[in-house]
Structure formats: C-alpha cells, structure tokens
Design a protein around this motif. Structure first.
Motif, short mmCIF file in Angstrom:
data_model
loop_
_atom_site.label_atom_id
_atom_site.label_comp_id
_atom_site.label_asym_id
_atom_site.label_seq_id
_atom_site.Cartn_x
_atom_site.Cartn_y
_atom_site.Cartn_z
N THR A 183 15.66 29.64 -58.40
CA THR A 183 16.09 28.48 -57.61
C THR A 183 14.93 27.80 -56.90
OG1 THR A 183 16.46 29.76 -55.59
CG2 THR A 183 18.28 29.66 -57.19
N GLU A 184 13.79 28.52 -56.74
CA GLU A 184 12.64 28.04 -55.98
C GLU A 184 12.97 27.81 -54.51
OE1 GLU A 184 10.89 24.72 -57.96
OE2 GLU A 184 10.32 25.89 -59.73
N LEU A 185 14.03 28.43 -54.04
CA LEU A 185 14.41 28.35 -52.63
C LEU A 185 13.75 29.47 -51.84
CD1 LEU A 185 18.25 27.85 -53.16
CD2 LEU A 185 16.67 26.09 -52.32
N ARG A 186 13.50 29.23 -50.56
CA ARG A 186 12.97 30.28 -49.69
C ARG A 186 14.16 31.03 -49.08
NH1 ARG A 186 8.27 29.20 -45.86
NH2 ARG A 186 9.75 27.90 -44.70
N ILE A 187 14.76 31.87 -49.88
CA ILE A 187 15.99 32.56 -49.51
C ILE A 187 15.75 33.49 -48.32
CG2 ILE A 187 17.71 34.24 -50.29
CD1 ILE A 187 17.36 33.06 -53.11
N TYR A 214 25.45 40.59 -57.34
CA TYR A 214 24.62 39.38 -57.26
C TYR A 214 23.55 39.59 -56.20
CZ TYR A 214 28.68 37.36 -59.63
OH TYR A 214 29.72 37.11 -60.50
N LEU A 215 22.29 39.30 -56.55
CA LEU A 215 21.16 39.55 -55.66
C LEU A 215 20.26 38.33 -55.58
CD1 LEU A 215 20.23 43.01 -57.11
CD2 LEU A 215 20.61 42.68 -54.68
N GLY A 216 19.75 38.05 -54.38
CA GLY A 216 18.73 37.04 -54.21
C GLY A 216 17.49 37.68 -53.63
N ASP A 217 16.30 37.11 -53.90
CA ASP A 217 15.09 37.65 -53.32
C ASP A 217 14.27 36.55 -52.65
OD1 ASP A 217 13.39 36.40 -55.20
OD2 ASP A 217 13.45 38.10 -56.55
N MET A 218 13.22 36.94 -51.95
CA MET A 218 12.42 36.00 -51.17
C MET A 218 11.72 34.95 -52.02
SD MET A 218 10.64 38.43 -48.32
CE MET A 218 9.50 37.10 -47.98
N SER A 219 11.49 35.25 -53.29
CA SER A 219 10.80 34.30 -54.16
C SER A 219 11.75 33.23 -54.70
CB SER A 219 10.14 35.03 -55.32
OG SER A 219 11.11 35.60 -56.18
N GLY A 220 13.04 33.35 -54.39
CA GLY A 220 14.00 32.34 -54.83
C GLY A 220 14.76 32.70 -56.08
N ARG A 221 14.55 33.89 -56.60
CA ARG A 221 15.29 34.29 -57.79
C ARG A 221 16.64 34.89 -57.42
NH1 ARG A 221 10.55 37.69 -60.61
NH2 ARG A 221 10.42 38.34 -58.42
N LEU A 224 27.20 31.90 -52.10
CA LEU A 224 26.70 31.15 -50.95
C LEU A 224 25.52 31.89 -50.34
CD1 LEU A 224 30.11 30.30 -49.24
CD2 LEU A 224 28.77 28.82 -50.73
N LEU A 225 24.49 31.15 -49.95
CA LEU A 225 23.32 31.74 -49.31
C LEU A 225 22.60 30.68 -48.48
CD1 LEU A 225 20.75 30.61 -51.19
CD2 LEU A 225 21.62 32.34 -52.75
N GLY A 226 21.62 31.13 -47.68
CA GLY A 226 20.87 30.21 -46.83
C GLY A 226 19.38 30.41 -46.99
N THR A 227 18.60 29.46 -46.47
CA THR A 227 17.15 29.51 -46.63
C THR A 227 16.43 29.40 -45.29
OG1 THR A 227 16.68 27.13 -46.80
CG2 THR A 227 17.51 28.23 -48.79
N ARG A 228 15.13 29.72 -45.32
CA ARG A 228 14.30 29.60 -44.13
C ARG A 228 14.12 28.14 -43.72
NH1 ARG A 228 9.32 33.00 -46.14
NH2 ARG A 228 10.42 32.81 -48.13
#
Length: 388
Positions: free
Chosen positions: A99-103, A75-82, A115-119
């Motif tokens: 997700t449109e999140l600032r991961i 499972y991977l997340g990137d800065m663009s929220g994907r 589980l993850l967090g954002t800026r």
C-alpha cells in the motif's frame, strides 16, 4: 527518579512530549533487571502449527500491529505498508498488497473490509478479498489504535484527541468529537468501543466518554483517574488499553491510575482499584486479567473489584496484554516468551518461546488456536495439549 522514567519512556518512543522537555535529562538511567524465569510443572504441551515471516513488524517503533482474524484468514499489516492475507489453517499467503502507507495501527476486519490507520493521520479501508484500496480519508492526527466498526460506521480515534465517525462504505465523515489532550501523553491510544447505538472512548486525560453513534453527541463523560503530582510526567493517566463491556459494566484501566468499572448507561463508578496499566486486558468467568506496567499479572473480580491473585514471576519483563486461550490466561514478554497461567490460581502451566525480539501485539485467539506476531514480523499459530 521521575526524570529517569521520562527518559526510559522517551527512548522507547512511548510518550509524546513538547520539545522543551527533551533536555530534562542527559544520562541514561539504569533499568530494573528483568525477573529470571523459573521452572515449573508443565501441565500443557505447546505445539506450533506453522510459522511465517510476515514483514517488518514493529521492531523500529513501539506500535501495536494486531492482526485481524476471520474464519479462514489472518490479515496483517506492517510498518513498510505491506498488508497480507494468510490462510489461518496453514499460514500460506493468499494475497499481498504493497500500500506504501506508513501503517501505525493493527488491522480491524469485518464486513468485507480491512480498516487501519497511518502515522500521517489517514483512515484507510481495503478490500478483504485482495487488499485493494476502497477509500482513504485524511484525519487531523496520527492514528495509533485500531478502529471500531459495525459494518455501516467506522470509528477512528486520533492522537490529537478527536473521535471521528466515518461512513464505512465510502469514508465520508459523519461527525467528529474532540477531547482535551494533556501537554504530555503516552504515545498510544485505547481502541474505541462500538456497542449498539453507543461509542465509548478512553482519553489521554484519564476520562471515558460515551457518545451517541448517530450524532456523536456526548451521553456522559467520567474521569477514571485524577492526575496528581507536580510534574507533567507524574500527571500521566492515559487510557491506552482496551475497554471491556460486560453485564452493563464498562471496565477500563489507566496508566499511573486505576482500574475501574463504570455503569454503561450513566458512567457512575461502582469500584476502582489502584493500578498502572496501558495494556490490553481480558476476561473470563466474571474475572478480569490485567498485566500492569511493572510486570505483575492480576486477577480482579468483576463484581467487587477484589484482587483474587497476582503473579509476580514476570516483573520488569515488559509484558503484552493478556488473552484467553483454552480457558487459560496467556501473556507475552520482552524476550518473546508466551506464558500460560491457571485462571484460578495464577500459577504457570505452560511456556513457549516465540521469537527473541518480543511481540508486536498482544497474542490473539480464534477457536482453540493462538496467533502471535513478533516485533520483527514472525507470525505463528499455537495449540495446547494437556500433558496428563
């Protein structure tokens, strides 16, 4: 000299500083030239099983975007929220969620959740089945390290010095513990460690705190490194790597400070070793493997704190943390090379270039496969085969 260090750290986004300090230097310092790689007798062949482009990685920001690994998926997340799930055996995309999140953290997987967090200080849980959002909780500061979880509680740590326990099922806040944050800190955080009924957290002030899981009450708090020097930069002693708990000893390293082992129950220091490292460290057979901030990889005996060997062939190559792969030590560098070292001697035994853009995180291992994610989002799986 210290001002030059400040500028280098600031340019790379590696420190959080008050605005009054930003004008301290105006000239760009000359950086140390990276050590040239030398040839060696290869004892292993590196086979790439598959590779994929997984997103924007961390090329624009110095973030640690570690993947989460399970028996079947990566499972991977990137800065663009994907956020995406890849088949671990083939790299095939199983699902992709925007997700449109600032991961700003790596992904922690387990118990059917990611589980993850954002800026923006949001603690987020996604479904491991399809990436749909399960809950989102607003915390008080930017999140820069993966959380910890036991399936019932999720532990997040924010840049402003708070350790927060959330109900893993719905994101409700269970308790919060605040630690003092220095004026100047590295832009990063150690991952909190959850073991049994205790939570261990490293802080930007060079301290480790042990908390009761149920209540968040402190059990003990211990300083690992003492800030010294006249400037705030001299006094940086952040704990930004990982905490390793083995055989009753809690191992921790600090920037511009020490590597030390603390008693799990009391926090008493058994030994310490002068080092500067904000990297992930690994262990094998009673030995710690640490890549320091100068580019030296060291093997340290867990029982005595004695240095067993050091490898200086990667100085100034901006190393990742270390990992253990097929009973070998592996580390990545700024130019995207993976280096495998003999754990007994520190000599090079294998090398493979992953991607010229460097790495988004320390390589991770599941079984006999190593997974690497580059700063621009290239992910690949590698196996080793002995050449003789």
């Amino acid at each position: 000299m210290r001002n030059s260090l400040f500028v280098r750290l600031l340019q790379r986004g590696l420190i959080v500083a008050p605005l009054v300090l930003l004008g301290a230097c105006s000239s760009k310092p000359k950086e140390v030239e990276p050590t040239a790689l030398t040839s060696f007798e290869r004892e292993y062949r590196v086979d790439r099983e598959w590779h994929r482009y997984s997103g924007l990685g961390s090329l624009r920001k110095p973030l640690r975007l570690e993947p989460a690994l399970s028996e079947q998926y990566l499972y991977l997340g990137d800065m663009s929220g994907r956020v995406r799930a890849l088949q671990r055996s083939s790299g095939r995309t199983v699902w992709l969620q925007n997700t449109e999140l600032r991961i700003s953290t790596g992904v922690r997987g387990g118990y059917g959740r990611l589980l993850l967090g954002t800026r923006d200080g949001e603690a987020v849980a996604l479904s491991a089945d399809d990436g749909s959002e399960l809950w989102r909780t607003q915390l008080s500061g930017e999140l820069l390290s993966r959380p910890a979880t036991d399936g019932e509680v999720a532990i997040f740590q924010s840049q402003d010095g708070r350790v927060v326990a959330l109900n893993a099922a719905d994101g409700a806040v269970l308790w919060s513990f605040e630690v003092t944050v220095p004026v100047l800190t590295l832009r990063g955080l150690a991952e909190p460690l959850l073991v049994g009924n205790r939570v261990f957290a490293g802080t930007a002030s060079g301290r480790v705190v042990a908390l009761e899981l149920v209540s968040g009450s402190p059990v003990w708090e211990r300083r690992v490194a003492e800030p010294s020097g006249r400037s705030e930069l001299d006094r940086l002693v952040d704990i930004d790597g990982n905490l390793v708990l083995e055989n009753g000893g809690l191992f921790v390293s600090t920037f511009q400070g020490k590597l030390a082992v603390l008693d799990e129950d009391s926090g008493r220091v058994y030994w310490d070793f002068n080092i500067s490292s904000a990297n992930i460290m690994s262990s094998l057979g009673g030995v710690l493997f640490v890549a320091d901030n100068q580019g030296v990889v060291r093997a340290i005996d867990q029982r005595t704190g004695n240095e067993l060997w050091k490898q200086e062939g990667l100085i100034a190559r901006k190393l990742t943390g270390t990992a253990i792969h097929n009973d070998l030590v592996v580390v990545g560098d700024r130019d995207g090379y993976l280096h495998w070292l003999d754990p007994q001697t520190g000599k090079f035994v294998a090398r493979q270039r992953h991607d010229p853009d460097g790495f988004a995180a320390t390589p991770m291992v599941y079984g006999d496969v190593l997974y690497a994610v580059s700063a621009d989002g290239e992910v690949a799986a590698y196996r080793l085969k002995a050449t003789r």
